[in-house]
Motif scaffolding. Structure first.
Motif, PDB file in Angstrom:
ATOM      1  N   THR A  64       0.836  -1.201   0.000  1.00  0.00           N
ATOM      2  CA  THR A  64       0.000   0.000   0.000  1.00  0.00           C
ATOM      3  C   THR A  64       0.871   1.252   0.000  1.00  0.00           C
ATOM      4  OG1 THR A  64      -1.782  -1.180   1.131  1.00  0.00           O
ATOM      5  CG2 THR A  64      -1.834   1.227   1.234  1.00  0.00           C
ATOM      6  N   VAL A  75      -6.248   2.276  -3.597  1.00  0.00           N
ATOM      7  CA  VAL A  75      -5.858   0.871  -3.527  1.00  0.00           C
ATOM      8  C   VAL A  75      -7.102   0.026  -3.331  1.00  0.00           C
ATOM      9  CG1 VAL A  75      -3.533   1.351  -2.657  1.00  0.00           C
ATOM     10  CG2 VAL A  75      -5.385   0.889  -1.028  1.00  0.00           C
ATOM     11  N   MET A  77      -8.358  -3.106  -1.539  1.00  0.00           N
ATOM     12  CA  MET A  77      -7.862  -3.887  -0.420  1.00  0.00           C
ATOM     13  C   MET A  77      -8.797  -5.047  -0.065  1.00  0.00           C
ATOM     14  SD  MET A  77      -6.206  -2.630   3.123  1.00  0.00           S
ATOM     15  CE  MET A  77      -4.993  -1.714   2.204  1.00  0.00           C
ATOM     16  N   PHE A  95      -8.200  -3.640   8.985  1.00  0.00           N
ATOM     17  CA  PHE A  95      -8.171  -2.438   8.152  1.00  0.00           C
ATOM     18  C   PHE A  95      -7.638  -1.242   8.942  1.00  0.00           C
ATOM     19  CE2 PHE A  95     -11.419  -4.876   5.736  1.00  0.00           C
ATOM     20  CZ  PHE A  95     -10.775  -4.886   4.510  1.00  0.00           C
ATOM     21  N   ILE A  99      -4.379   1.150   8.130  1.00  0.00           N
ATOM     22  CA  ILE A  99      -4.544   2.604   8.007  1.00  0.00           C
ATOM     23  C   ILE A  99      -3.634   3.330   8.998  1.00  0.00           C
ATOM     24  CG2 ILE A  99      -6.179   4.512   8.362  1.00  0.00           C
ATOM     25  CD1 ILE A  99      -8.366   2.481   7.295  1.00  0.00           C
ATOM     26  N   LEU A 107      -3.932   8.248   1.408  1.00  0.00           N
ATOM     27  CA  LEU A 107      -4.449   6.889   1.245  1.00  0.00           C
ATOM     28  C   LEU A 107      -5.947   6.890   0.956  1.00  0.00           C
ATOM     29  CD1 LEU A 107      -4.127   3.802   1.398  1.00  0.00           C
ATOM     30  CD2 LEU A 107      -4.377   3.995   3.891  1.00  0.00           C
ATOM     31  N   ILE A 109      -8.737   3.941   0.223  1.00  0.00           N
ATOM     32  CA  ILE A 109      -8.978   2.494   0.188  1.00  0.00           C
ATOM     33  C   ILE A 109     -10.360   2.205  -0.375  1.00  0.00           C
ATOM     34  CG2 ILE A 109      -9.351   0.418   1.596  1.00  0.00           C
ATOM     35  CD1 ILE A 109      -7.290   1.482   3.567  1.00  0.00           C
ATOM     36  N   THR A 137     -10.479   8.083   4.061  1.00  0.00           N
ATOM     37  CA  THR A 137      -9.568   6.999   3.689  1.00  0.00           C
ATOM     38  C   THR A 137     -10.318   5.813   3.111  1.00  0.00           C
ATOM     39  OG1 THR A 137      -8.006   7.685   5.400  1.00  0.00           O
ATOM     40  CG2 THR A 137      -7.782   5.447   4.566  1.00  0.00           C
ATOM     41  N   VAL A 138     -11.348   5.338   3.785  1.00  0.00           N
ATOM     42  CA  VAL A 138     -12.164   4.235   3.272  1.00  0.00           C
ATOM     43  C   VAL A 138     -13.280   4.892   2.460  1.00  0.00           C
ATOM     44  CG1 VAL A 138     -13.586   2.227   3.833  1.00  0.00           C
ATOM     45  CG2 VAL A 138     -11.567   2.761   5.227  1.00  0.00           C
TER      46      VAL A 138
END
Length: 173
Positions: A64, A75, A77, A95, A99, A107, A109, A137-138
């Protein structure tokens, strides 16, 4: 390289190291080398979402970090899938650990849900918890569960907050 160049020229982003590219058979150093070669071959990393999930947190972080350092768009994941019946708390911890170890605001995800392969259900509550805890991030998921009712539930729950859902199809003969 030829196929990737053709895709790039035709406006198609690339999710390298997904399940169709036998990603779990390739080591972290091999993935990083391949990603570097693609970028050095003039592919735009802003159009790439390499698969970086691994059963090892350290391997996932290493791959990552390489993708983020190369300014990939995000990315893809995959959760650690070797052990079955992992709880939502266990998956969240995985996860979250990745992170936290990354510590990068760059980042992005996309959780990879591929239930026919992993045999791990990613519950709506898990996805909502990740998106709430790490909203910048997510940012989405690729859902290859083959279950439209599930996909639609994720869209209804999370898309209003900007969470992106890419639907894929898995067929087994």
């Amino acid at each position: 390289m030829k196929q990737c160049t053709w895709l790039e020229a035709n406006g198609v982003g690339q999710a390298i190291f997904g399940t169709n590219s036998e990603a779990n058979s390739i080591s972290a150093p091999q993935k990083m080398s391949a990603l570097t070669a693609l970028i050095e071959g003039r592919l735009n990393p802003e159009h790439m979402m390499p698969g970086t999930g691994a059963t090892s947190i350290d391997a996932a972080v290493t791959i990552t970090r390489h993708a983020v350092n190369h300014k990939c768009a995000g990315v893809l994941m995959l959760q650690p899938f070797f052990y079955k019946e992992v709880s939502d708390d266990g998956l969240f911890a995985y996860f979250s650990e990745v992170i936290q170890k990354m510590g990068s605001t760059a980042l992005q995800i996309y959780i990879y849900n591929i239930l026919p392969v992993t045999k791990l259900n990613l519950s709506l509550s898990l996805l909502a918890h990740l998106a709430k805890e790490y909203p910048n991030t997510v940012v989405g998921m690729k859902d290859s569960s083959g279950d439209w009712a599930y996909t639609e539930s994720v869209i209804q729950l999370l898309a209003p907050s900007g969470f992106r859902v890419y639907a894929g199809v898995m067929k087994y003969f």
